[in-house]
Design an enzyme around this catalytic site. Sequence first.
Site, PDB file in Angstrom:
ATOM      1  N   LYS A 133       0.833  -1.207   0.000  1.00  0.00           N
ATOM      2  CA  LYS A 133       0.000   0.000   0.000  1.00  0.00           C
ATOM      3  C   LYS A 133       0.872   1.262   0.000  1.00  0.00           C
ATOM      4  CE  LYS A 133      -3.960  -2.202   2.259  1.00  0.00           C
ATOM      5  NZ  LYS A 133      -4.939  -2.074   3.378  1.00  0.00           N
ATOM      6  N   TYR A 181     -12.392  -1.819  -3.796  1.00  0.00           N
ATOM      7  CA  TYR A 181     -12.887  -1.993  -2.429  1.00  0.00           C
ATOM      8  C   TYR A 181     -14.408  -1.887  -2.351  1.00  0.00           C
ATOM      9  CZ  TYR A 181      -8.258  -2.080  -0.240  1.00  0.00           C
ATOM     10  OH  TYR A 181      -6.996  -2.437   0.176  1.00  0.00           O
ATOM     11  N   PHE A 230     -15.450   3.615   6.999  1.00  0.00           N
ATOM     12  CA  PHE A 230     -14.114   4.081   6.588  1.00  0.00           C
ATOM     13  C   PHE A 230     -13.917   4.048   5.068  1.00  0.00           C
ATOM     14  CE2 PHE A 230     -13.868  -0.425   7.763  1.00  0.00           C
ATOM     15  CZ  PHE A 230     -13.368  -0.976   6.592  1.00  0.00           C
ATOM     16  N   ARG A 243      -2.260 -14.560   4.688  1.00  0.00           N
ATOM     17  CA  ARG A 243      -2.921 -13.815   5.779  1.00  0.00           C
ATOM     18  C   ARG A 243      -2.117 -14.004   7.074  1.00  0.00           C
ATOM     19  NH1 ARG A 243      -7.136 -10.205   4.385  1.00  0.00           N
ATOM     20  NH2 ARG A 243      -7.301 -10.117   6.648  1.00  0.00           N
ATOM     21  N   THR A 264      -5.404  -7.012  10.640  1.00  0.00           N
ATOM     22  CA  THR A 264      -5.667  -5.727   9.989  1.00  0.00           C
ATOM     23  C   THR A 264      -5.107  -4.562  10.807  1.00  0.00           C
ATOM     24  OG1 THR A 264      -7.731  -6.700   9.167  1.00  0.00           O
ATOM     25  CG2 THR A 264      -7.514  -4.302   9.001  1.00  0.00           C
ATOM     26  N   ARG A 274       2.632  -6.672   8.900  1.00  0.00           N
ATOM     27  CA  ARG A 274       1.967  -5.494   9.470  1.00  0.00           C
ATOM     28  C   ARG A 274       2.557  -5.122  10.826  1.00  0.00           C
ATOM     29  NH1 ARG A 274      -4.095  -7.128   7.391  1.00  0.00           N
ATOM     30  NH2 ARG A 274      -4.161  -5.758   5.556  1.00  0.00           N
ATOM     31  N   ASN A 302      -1.895   0.241   6.647  1.00  0.00           N
ATOM     32  CA  ASN A 302      -1.404  -1.011   7.230  1.00  0.00           C
ATOM     33  C   ASN A 302      -0.515  -1.834   6.280  1.00  0.00           C
ATOM     34  OD1 ASN A 302      -3.441  -1.885   5.600  1.00  0.00           O
ATOM     35  ND2 ASN A 302      -4.638  -2.884   7.201  1.00  0.00           N
ATOM     36  N   HIS A 340      -2.077  -5.388   1.474  1.00  0.00           N
ATOM     37  CA  HIS A 340      -3.364  -6.057   1.293  1.00  0.00           C
ATOM     38  C   HIS A 340      -3.098  -7.537   1.065  1.00  0.00           C
ATOM     39  CE1 HIS A 340      -7.342  -7.049  -0.351  1.00  0.00           C
ATOM     40  NE2 HIS A 340      -6.698  -7.744  -1.264  1.00  0.00           N
ATOM     41  N   GLU A 395      -9.471 -10.334  -7.687  1.00  0.00           N
ATOM     42  CA  GLU A 395      -8.494  -9.258  -7.489  1.00  0.00           C
ATOM     43  C   GLU A 395      -7.324  -9.369  -8.470  1.00  0.00           C
ATOM     44  OE1 GLU A 395      -9.686  -8.810  -2.763  1.00  0.00           O
ATOM     45  OE2 GLU A 395      -7.690  -9.572  -3.277  1.00  0.00           O
TER      46      GLU A 395
HETATM   47  P1  IDP Z   1      -7.890  -6.684   5.630  1.00  0.00           P
HETATM   48  O1  IDP Z   1      -7.088  -5.733   4.764  1.00  0.00           O
HETATM   49  O2  IDP Z   1      -7.098  -7.196   6.800  1.00  0.00           O
HETATM   50  O3  IDP Z   1      -8.540  -7.799   4.836  1.00  0.00           O
HETATM   51  P2  IDP Z   1     -10.545  -5.473   5.724  1.00  0.00           P
HETATM   52  O4  IDP Z   1     -11.493  -5.609   6.860  1.00  0.00           O
HETATM   53  O5  IDP Z   1     -10.831  -6.223   4.468  1.00  0.00           O
HETATM   54  O6  IDP Z   1      -9.080  -5.825   6.276  1.00  0.00           O
HETATM   55  O7  IDP Z   1     -10.439  -3.918   5.390  1.00  0.00           O
HETATM   56  C1  IDP Z   1      -9.812  -3.463   4.208  1.00  0.00           C
HETATM   57  C2  IDP Z   1      -8.925  -2.305   4.538  1.00  0.00           C
HETATM   58  O8  IDP Z   1      -9.711  -1.226   5.012  1.00  0.00           O
HETATM   59  C3  IDP Z   1      -7.914  -2.562   5.670  1.00  0.00           C
HETATM   60  O9  IDP Z   1      -6.753  -3.208   5.241  1.00  0.00           O
HETATM   61  C4  IDP Z   1      -7.626  -1.151   6.127  1.00  0.00           C
HETATM   62  O10 IDP Z   1      -6.728  -0.495   5.230  1.00  0.00           O
HETATM   63  C5  IDP Z   1      -8.995  -0.510   6.003  1.00  0.00           C
HETATM   64  N1  IDP Z   1      -9.710  -0.607   7.291  1.00  0.00           N
HETATM   65  C6  IDP Z   1     -10.295  -1.699   7.831  1.00  0.00           C
HETATM   66  N2  IDP Z   1     -10.871  -1.421   9.005  1.00  0.00           N
HETATM   67  C7  IDP Z   1     -10.671  -0.110   9.209  1.00  0.00           C
HETATM   68  C8  IDP Z   1     -11.042   0.798  10.254  1.00  0.00           C
HETATM   69  O11 IDP Z   1     -11.697   0.434  11.251  1.00  0.00           O
HETATM   70  N3  IDP Z   1     -10.634   2.096  10.112  1.00  0.00           N
HETATM   71  C9  IDP Z   1      -9.932   2.543   9.024  1.00  0.00           C
HETATM   72  N4  IDP Z   1      -9.560   1.726   8.019  1.00  0.00           N
HETATM   73  C10 IDP Z   1      -9.923   0.425   8.110  1.00  0.00           C
HETATM   74 MG    MG Z   2      -9.936  -7.728   3.343  1.00  0.00          MG
END
Ligand code: IDP
Ligand code: MG
Length: 138
Positions: free
Chosen positions: A10, A50, A58, A86, A92, A103, A113, A116, A127
């Site tokens: 990212k 997304y 968010f 993962r 996350t 991470r 973070n 992805h 994807e």
């Molecule tokens: P993941 O990337 O671990 O699969 P997801 O729940 O799919 O997590 O969320 C996608 C992306 O959205 C996360 O990687 C992060 O960049 C962002 N994100 C997820 N939860 C939050 C939040 O609570 N606040 C701000 N950004 C978030």
């Molecule tokens: Mg995800």
Amino acid sequence: MSDKTFTMIKPDGIANGHAGAILDKIIKAGFKITAMKYLQLTPERAGQFYSIHKERPFYNDLIKYMSSGPIIAAVLEKSNAVEDYRTLIGATDPTKAAPGTIRNLFAKSIDANAVHGSDSDANADIEANFFFSGFERF
Ligand code: IDP
Ligand code: MG
């Protein structure tokens, strides 16, 4: 169980100088890179990618952030790729990511973070196809 997953380094991962270290961890963990490119998403393309998160609070910030700078997109191959990747990237929220995960080592916050990783075989396919044509995959 599929042998493929999709990842992005990212904008924060690139901007903070961690791209090389992250790719090194990926390769040393046994993933083969079968496609890779360096690009910047437009807000429209980030929004499409997304779109499953459209209803989440968010979403707008995520789109803005993911289009704020260049990323590296890649397809990775390994047995049990989705689950193993993962595990390699960690939770996350980097404050909850296990020690030694990507991470944990390289991410600063839940939104910025570092990486992805696909969450299922079906999404890995969607994807990978979103970013790469057949001519760009090896
Ligand atoms: P993941 O990337 O671990 O699969 P997801 O729940 O799919 O997590 O969320 C996608 C992306 O959205 C996360 O990687 C992060 O960049 C962002 N994100 C997820 N939860 C939050 C939040 O609570 N606040 C701000 N950004 C978030
Ligand atoms: Mg995800």
